[in-house]
Design a protein around this motif. Sequence first.
Motif, mmCIF file in Angstrom:
data_model
loop_
_atom_site.group_PDB
_atom_site.id
_atom_site.type_symbol
_atom_site.label_atom_id
_atom_site.label_comp_id
_atom_site.label_asym_id
_atom_site.label_seq_id
_atom_site.Cartn_x
_atom_site.Cartn_y
_atom_site.Cartn_z
ATOM 1 N N VAL A 19 0.869 -1.285 -0.094
ATOM 2 C CA VAL A 19 0.001 -0.090 -0.018
ATOM 3 C C VAL A 19 0.789 1.225 -0.014
ATOM 4 N N ALA A 20 1.908 1.339 0.747
ATOM 5 C CA ALA A 20 2.824 2.497 0.884
ATOM 6 C C ALA A 20 3.354 2.731 -0.459
ATOM 7 N N SER A 21 3.517 1.765 -1.508
ATOM 8 C CA SER A 21 4.113 2.149 -2.645
ATOM 9 C C SER A 21 3.091 2.858 -3.603
ATOM 10 N N LEU A 22 1.948 2.973 -3.309
ATOM 11 C CA LEU A 22 0.973 3.932 -4.049
ATOM 12 C C LEU A 22 1.050 5.389 -3.338
ATOM 13 N N ASP A 23 1.732 5.812 -2.609
ATOM 14 C CA ASP A 23 1.593 7.063 -2.074
ATOM 15 C C ASP A 23 2.927 7.829 -3.044
ATOM 16 N N VAL A 24 2.288 8.689 -3.810
ATOM 17 C CA VAL A 24 3.175 9.390 -4.726
ATOM 18 C C VAL A 24 3.476 10.680 -4.144
ATOM 19 N N ASP A 25 4.565 11.445 -3.802
ATOM 20 C CA ASP A 25 4.691 12.845 -3.365
ATOM 21 C C ASP A 25 5.223 13.565 -4.584
ATOM 22 N N MET A 26 5.114 14.967 -4.118
ATOM 23 C CA MET A 26 5.727 15.991 -5.204
ATOM 24 C C MET A 26 6.621 15.895 -5.854
ATOM 25 N N GLU A 27 7.802 15.175 -5.319
ATOM 26 C CA GLU A 27 9.134 14.672 -6.014
ATOM 27 C C GLU A 27 8.716 13.749 -7.107
ATOM 28 N N MET A 28 8.260 12.678 -6.767
ATOM 29 C CA MET A 28 7.810 11.615 -7.705
ATOM 30 C C MET A 28 7.045 12.157 -8.694
ATOM 31 N N ASP A 29 6.180 13.150 -8.418
ATOM 32 C CA ASP A 29 5.121 13.632 -9.532
ATOM 33 C C ASP A 29 6.200 14.247 -10.641
ATOM 34 N N VAL A 30 7.100 15.097 -10.187
ATOM 35 C CA VAL A 30 8.044 15.698 -11.053
ATOM 36 C C VAL A 30 8.812 14.741 -11.657
ATOM 37 N N MET A 31 9.486 13.892 -11.127
ATOM 38 C CA MET A 31 10.094 12.541 -11.890
ATOM 39 C C MET A 31 9.196 11.884 -12.827
ATOM 40 N N ILE A 32 8.102 11.703 -12.657
ATOM 41 C CA ILE A 32 7.324 10.955 -13.486
ATOM 42 C C ILE A 32 6.859 11.762 -14.675
ATOM 43 N N LEU A 33 6.349 12.911 -14.585
ATOM 44 C CA LEU A 33 6.322 13.877 -15.693
ATOM 45 C C LEU A 33 7.328 14.180 -16.531
ATOM 46 N N SER A 34 8.648 14.572 -15.914
ATOM 47 C CA SER A 34 9.929 14.648 -16.680
ATOM 48 C C SER A 34 10.225 13.246 -17.521
ATOM 49 N N ALA A 35 10.023 12.201 -16.930
ATOM 50 C CA ALA A 35 10.319 11.072 -17.600
ATOM 51 C C ALA A 35 9.266 10.824 -19.120
ATOM 52 N N VAL A 36 8.045 11.063 -18.604
ATOM 53 C CA VAL A 36 7.107 11.106 -19.752
ATOM 54 C C VAL A 36 7.460 11.906 -20.832
ATOM 55 N N GLU A 37 7.758 13.178 -20.356
ATOM 56 C CA GLU A 37 8.118 14.255 -21.548
ATOM 57 C C GLU A 37 9.390 13.958 -22.353
ATOM 58 N N ASP A 38 10.341 13.320 -21.412
ATOM 59 C CA ASP A 38 11.576 12.871 -22.206
ATOM 60 C C ASP A 38 11.320 11.670 -23.034
ATOM 61 N N THR A 39 10.631 10.673 -22.574
ATOM 62 C CA THR A 39 10.364 9.461 -23.567
ATOM 63 C C THR A 39 9.812 9.549 -24.684
ATOM 64 N N PHE A 40 8.694 10.814 -24.809
ATOM 65 C CA PHE A 40 7.799 11.108 -26.024
ATOM 66 C C PHE A 40 8.389 12.232 -26.579
ATOM 67 N N GLY A 41 9.319 13.126 -25.953
ATOM 68 C CA GLY A 41 9.881 14.242 -26.834
ATOM 69 C C GLY A 41 8.875 15.258 -26.721
ATOM 70 N N ILE A 42 8.122 15.493 -25.875
ATOM 71 C CA ILE A 42 7.073 16.497 -25.636
ATOM 72 C C ILE A 42 7.211 17.363 -24.505
ATOM 73 N N MET A 43 6.533 18.427 -24.415
ATOM 74 C CA MET A 43 6.314 19.419 -23.414
ATOM 75 C C MET A 43 4.835 19.426 -22.918
ATOM 76 N N ILE A 44 4.473 18.823 -21.807
ATOM 77 C CA ILE A 44 3.090 19.091 -21.500
ATOM 78 C C ILE A 44 2.815 20.331 -20.951
ATOM 79 N N PRO A 45 1.719 21.112 -21.443
ATOM 80 C CA PRO A 45 1.495 22.341 -20.906
ATOM 81 C C PRO A 45 1.168 22.739 -19.407
#
Length: 69
Positions: A19-45
């Motif tokens: 259950v604890a692995s489902l808690d995502v904090d702000m730092e992880m949010d930024v890491m996920i967003l960055s990884a998505v943008e890098d992987t797909f070569g996009i910038m999310i508005p």
Amino acid sequence: MTIIEQVRRLVAECLELPVASLDVDMEMDVMILSAVEDTFGIMIPEDDIFELTSVRAIAEEVEKVKELS
């Protein structure tokens, strides 16, 4: 147990994760967003970032941004 706790527990059980692995904090949010943008070569508005609350929402946003590019 609150509803959110129950939902977390159900999701964790279905994914066979702690259950604890489902808690995502702000730092992880930024890491996920960055990884998505890098992987797909996009910038999310910035205006769309707070709507990305699920894997499906992220995938739909990637498709939308790629179509507009």
